[in-house]
Design an enzyme around this catalytic site. Sequence first.
Site, PDB file in Angstrom:
ATOM      1  N   HIS A   1     -24.920   4.394 -18.730  1.00  0.00           N
ATOM      2  CA  HIS A   1     -23.696   4.000 -19.431  1.00  0.00           C
ATOM      3  C   HIS A   1     -23.958   2.831 -20.377  1.00  0.00           C
ATOM      4  O   HIS A   1     -24.806   1.980 -20.115  1.00  0.00           O
ATOM      5  CB  HIS A   1     -22.643   3.600 -18.391  1.00  0.00           C
ATOM      6  CG  HIS A   1     -21.335   3.208 -19.005  1.00  0.00           C
ATOM      7  ND1 HIS A   1     -20.493   4.120 -19.591  1.00  0.00           N
ATOM      8  CD2 HIS A   1     -20.734   1.999 -19.129  1.00  0.00           C
ATOM      9  CE1 HIS A   1     -19.421   3.476 -20.049  1.00  0.00           C
ATOM     10  NE2 HIS A   1     -19.545   2.189 -19.771  1.00  0.00           N
TER      11      HIS A   1
ATOM     12  N   HIS B   1      -8.557   4.677 -19.824  1.00  0.00           N
ATOM     13  CA  HIS B   1      -8.622   4.074 -18.494  1.00  0.00           C
ATOM     14  C   HIS B   1      -7.613   2.952 -18.314  1.00  0.00           C
ATOM     15  O   HIS B   1      -7.044   2.434 -19.276  1.00  0.00           O
ATOM     16  CB  HIS B   1     -10.040   3.550 -18.228  1.00  0.00           C
ATOM     17  CG  HIS B   1     -10.997   4.659 -17.898  1.00  0.00           C
ATOM     18  ND1 HIS B   1     -11.224   5.104 -16.623  1.00  0.00           N
ATOM     19  CD2 HIS B   1     -11.755   5.440 -18.707  1.00  0.00           C
ATOM     20  CE1 HIS B   1     -12.097   6.104 -16.647  1.00  0.00           C
ATOM     21  NE2 HIS B   1     -12.442   6.332 -17.900  1.00  0.00           N
TER      22      HIS B   1
END
Length: 173
Positions: free
Chosen positions: A97, A148
Amino acid sequence: MKNSVLTVACSALLVAGCAGTQEQMEVSAVAQLQPRSGSSVSGNVTFTQIGDVVRITGEITGHTKGPKGFHIHEKGDCTDDKAMSTGGHFNPHKHMHGGPYDPVKHSGDLGNLVFNDQGAVKINFTVGDISVSRDAPSGIIGRAVIVHAAVDDLTTDPTGNAGGRVACGVIQG
Ligand code: CU
Ligand code: ZN
């Protein structure tokens, strides 16, 4: 090379016909985001291929103020009420990531959207490493866009520690 061929083709056509040809070459895909995880976050996101990069535009509302993680997830399945059915971040290169402009990142790592005092954001930026395609290895059509609950720290693998999934939309070409 492709451009010069197109220019030759256009010069042989009427202006209107030429404009139509160029419009068709600018490929777009759209995701309508709907609330998940009990949120009120919704909106729309458009992906437009411009040469080797993709311009991402749109508007999302109903969030709280501040930076919130924004990703393309692997599976275009928003059926779960917490959007867990979308799987992890779209990651065709099997990288760790990262942030959207880091050399090592998931292709689906789009960083953070910064929501204003009203909980809204207007999106307009470009990224590489994805394509508006269904079949290319980097293709995003048929995958999902996720917003998110919290900020993506652009580091923690594999999630960015961005918290729950509060909006989900399938990318449709
Ligand atoms: Cu995500
Ligand atoms: Zn990621």
